[in-house]
Scaffold this motif. Sequence first.
Motif, mmCIF file in Angstrom:
data_model
loop_
_atom_site.group_PDB
_atom_site.id
_atom_site.type_symbol
_atom_site.label_atom_id
_atom_site.label_comp_id
_atom_site.label_asym_id
_atom_site.label_seq_id
_atom_site.Cartn_x
_atom_site.Cartn_y
_atom_site.Cartn_z
ATOM 1 N N THR A 218 0.840 -1.201 0.000
ATOM 2 C CA THR A 218 0.000 0.000 0.000
ATOM 3 C C THR A 218 0.871 1.245 0.000
ATOM 4 N N GLY A 219 0.330 2.312 -0.615
ATOM 5 C CA GLY A 219 1.064 3.580 -0.676
ATOM 6 C C GLY A 219 1.412 3.938 -2.109
ATOM 7 N N GLY A 220 0.675 4.883 -2.675
ATOM 8 C CA GLY A 220 1.013 5.379 -4.011
ATOM 9 C C GLY A 220 0.561 4.492 -5.159
ATOM 10 N N ILE A 221 -0.223 3.456 -4.870
ATOM 11 C CA ILE A 221 -0.717 2.591 -5.962
ATOM 12 C C ILE A 221 -2.099 3.126 -6.363
ATOM 13 N N ALA A 222 -2.234 3.524 -7.623
ATOM 14 C CA ALA A 222 -3.522 4.096 -8.034
ATOM 15 C C ALA A 222 -3.861 3.780 -9.481
ATOM 16 N N ASP A 223 -3.050 2.951 -10.120
ATOM 17 C CA ASP A 223 -3.419 2.511 -11.469
ATOM 18 C C ASP A 223 -2.808 1.133 -11.724
ATOM 19 N N ALA A 224 -3.040 0.631 -12.956
ATOM 20 C CA ALA A 224 -2.597 -0.732 -13.285
ATOM 21 C C ALA A 224 -1.080 -0.863 -13.195
ATOM 22 N N ARG A 225 -0.365 0.205 -13.584
ATOM 23 C CA ARG A 225 1.102 0.112 -13.557
ATOM 24 C C ARG A 225 1.616 -0.083 -12.138
ATOM 25 N N GLY A 226 1.062 0.683 -11.209
ATOM 26 C CA GLY A 226 1.487 0.560 -9.812
ATOM 27 C C GLY A 226 1.119 -0.804 -9.252
ATOM 28 N N ALA A 227 -0.077 -1.280 -9.595
ATOM 29 C CA ALA A 227 -0.510 -2.587 -9.074
ATOM 30 C C ALA A 227 0.384 -3.687 -9.627
ATOM 31 N N PHE A 344 -11.802 -0.129 -10.239
ATOM 32 C CA PHE A 344 -11.340 -1.451 -9.797
ATOM 33 C C PHE A 344 -11.011 -2.332 -11.016
ATOM 34 N N GLN A 345 -11.960 -2.417 -11.940
ATOM 35 C CA GLN A 345 -11.797 -3.325 -13.079
ATOM 36 C C GLN A 345 -10.671 -2.855 -13.992
ATOM 37 N N GLN A 346 -10.561 -1.532 -14.183
ATOM 38 C CA GLN A 346 -9.482 -1.022 -15.039
ATOM 39 C C GLN A 346 -8.114 -1.356 -14.443
ATOM 40 N N ILE A 347 -8.012 -1.224 -13.118
ATOM 41 C CA ILE A 347 -6.710 -1.516 -12.484
ATOM 42 C C ILE A 347 -6.377 -2.995 -12.631
#
Length: 356
Positions: A218-227, A344-347
Amino acid sequence: MSDTLNRAKKFCDRFGLRAPILLAPMAGASAPSLSIAVANAGGLGSCGVLLMQPDEIRSWSREVRSNSNGAFQLNIWIPDPAPKRDPAHEARVREFLGKWGPAPSAEAGEAVPPIFADQCGSMLEVAPPILSSVMGLYPPDFVKKMKDRNIIWFANVSTVAEAKAAEEAGADVIVAQGSEAGGHRGCFDASEAEAKQVGLFSLLPAVVDAVRLPVVATGGIADARGAAAALTLGASAVQIGTGFLRCPEAKIHPAWADALARTAPEGTIVSRAFSGRAGRSIATNYVKAALGADAPRPSPYPIQRGLTAAMRAAAAKEGDVHRMQAWAGQSAGLAKNEPAAVVFQQIWDGARALLN
Ligand SMILES: Cc1cc2nc3c(=O)[nH]c(=O)nc-3n(C[C@H](O)[C@H](O)[C@H](O)COP(=O)(O)O)c2cc1C
């Protein structure tokens, strides 16, 4: 399937999720509607109960259970002993805050949080699948009560040493919070919050190597790349806070939601300006002034929270983000004003495409 996706699938199977995406517990920003949307999308809902009375904890849980499959965690801060009062210093803080909002009353610093033992009692009574801790560890007698009820313990940590201590104390899953995270820093020792800031790229693999437990990033994850990056670095799942705050189901103040969209990573800052405990927010005019050389240092938690209450209430009424408690992680600019199920689904679709 890759090792990375296999690890995530194992985590999802264990907790009955369709995707390894968890809504972060966010005290004061845990609308039931957001948890319902995330749980129904196949993730884990969540509630930060810090400021809630036992009956509010029960009614939040009832509402989320009756509108979803009941996949959620309840989260609480482990309290520190009450701080020492310093009336002379508090008077200086009150005077400073009087320039930003209505002058705080003489009793403002006395506001006490709900009673921890009562909150813990109602969390056990609700018995969600998962309880999480932050700012410390549950005491052994509480851990035993959780385990007797088959409740899983997610322990939030911000350093490798805390992760090891949590494993030792019987945690089932470690949530590694990078210093990018919005909201309060979860460090066990409040005095170390600024000195021991570790970004997720360094913290996550180090924690994964240090413990035998599954690790949530957790921390700074807000899109598919971060996930995808976090799963690649060894996480079993990702936990997202700020990235869900612009969803309509989050129901935060529109001025805060709009400001998130305009916030660059360097536009957030860690300060004690709102509560007395270090947390990352948008670097608003008030926060910058409170960090200024001529400003009195904030009073300790929770005195500062009481002292800033009048300013925060006025700011909310007037829609002035500069005096609001506008918590934000460093990836705030990636947060989207779309329904939570879409975000959610986009990520998850994007992360899977990157990982396959
Ligand atoms: C508004 C807000 C409130 C938060 N409250 C809590 C809390 O009550 N308990 C907790 O463990 N973490 C809390 N956090 C931290 C989040 O659980 C999580 O670590 C953080 O949101 C992750 O970073 P991100 O915001 O960049 O996704 C809060 C974060 C925000 C933004």
